[in-house]
Design a protein around this motif. Sequence first.
Motif, PDB file in Angstrom:
ATOM      1  N   ARG A  47      45.940  42.509  45.854  1.00  7.23           N
ATOM      2  CA  ARG A  47      44.577  42.036  46.135  1.00  7.23           C
ATOM      3  C   ARG A  47      43.612  42.472  45.036  1.00  7.23           C
ATOM      4  NH1 ARG A  47      46.036  43.258  51.526  1.00  7.23           N
ATOM      5  NH2 ARG A  47      45.110  45.338  51.388  1.00  7.23           N
ATOM      6  N   ARG A  48      43.765  43.708  44.569  1.00  2.66           N
ATOM      7  CA  ARG A  48      42.879  44.216  43.518  1.00  2.66           C
ATOM      8  C   ARG A  48      43.114  43.488  42.201  1.00  2.66           C
ATOM      9  NH1 ARG A  48      43.706  50.232  42.122  1.00  2.66           N
ATOM     10  NH2 ARG A  48      44.403  49.635  40.037  1.00  2.66           N
ATOM     11  N   TYR A  49      44.382  43.272  41.859  1.00  3.96           N
ATOM     12  CA  TYR A  49      44.684  42.587  40.601  1.00  3.96           C
ATOM     13  C   TYR A  49      44.226  41.129  40.634  1.00  3.96           C
ATOM     14  CZ  TYR A  49      47.563  46.689  39.527  1.00  3.96           C
ATOM     15  OH  TYR A  49      48.007  47.970  39.277  1.00  3.96           O
ATOM     16  N   ASP A  52      40.461  41.253  40.133  1.00  2.00           N
ATOM     17  CA  ASP A  52      40.046  41.688  38.792  1.00  2.00           C
ATOM     18  C   ASP A  52      40.520  40.775  37.676  1.00  2.00           C
ATOM     19  OD1 ASP A  52      38.844  43.839  39.992  1.00  2.00           O
ATOM     20  OD2 ASP A  52      40.412  45.287  39.450  1.00  2.00           O
TER      21      ASP A  52
END
Length: 212
Positions: A47-49, A52
Amino acid sequence: MDAILFDLDNTLYSPQRQLFSLIDCRINRYMREVVGIPEAEVDGLRRRYWADYGVTLQGLIRHHDVDPEDYLEYVHDVDVNSRLLPDGPLRTALQSISLRRLVFTNGSRGHAERVLSSLGLENIFEEIFDIRVASYLPKPFPEPYHQVLGSIGIEARRCLMVEDSVENLRTAKELGMGTILVGDGAKPSYVDVQVAAAVQVPEALAHWFAAV
């Protein structure tokens, strides 16, 4: 308009085919078994990648020194034919489009070729532009769009983009492209035309042409 760029996954075929779910499983497995990320951390990191960098791959390259070619080969090693069938009406519809037809995908060329073969769309597209076109930087970042436009030698204002992703269409519109959204859901203001399926794209071209 001179060219029309088609996304691949969940655009040329329905997301109900669940092909990407097979790739999704392979991505998770790669992160666990190849990169060595604990299973409890995989979903959060993905989710973070995605937030970002647009794709999991960029996060793995930047933070885990992953070989992008190894990743692409691994995650796209799925049985495409188990989910997709030849689509004669789509082939006929795409052949009716007189513009230059190209594929522009965040997947790999090999995956795109297998998908097109399963759908019976061989020789329909002039070229396939994949995640490698801008050093693995994906849509919706503008760099791959610029690389594609430079490669085909056409200005953005002379191109159409067909996508299931509204974020990818946002970048296309900001660059000056015409935009066609494939799928249900809300139609953002930067989308020119929305259709339920790719087979309807020739009808959508009436927005730009008096006759198709």
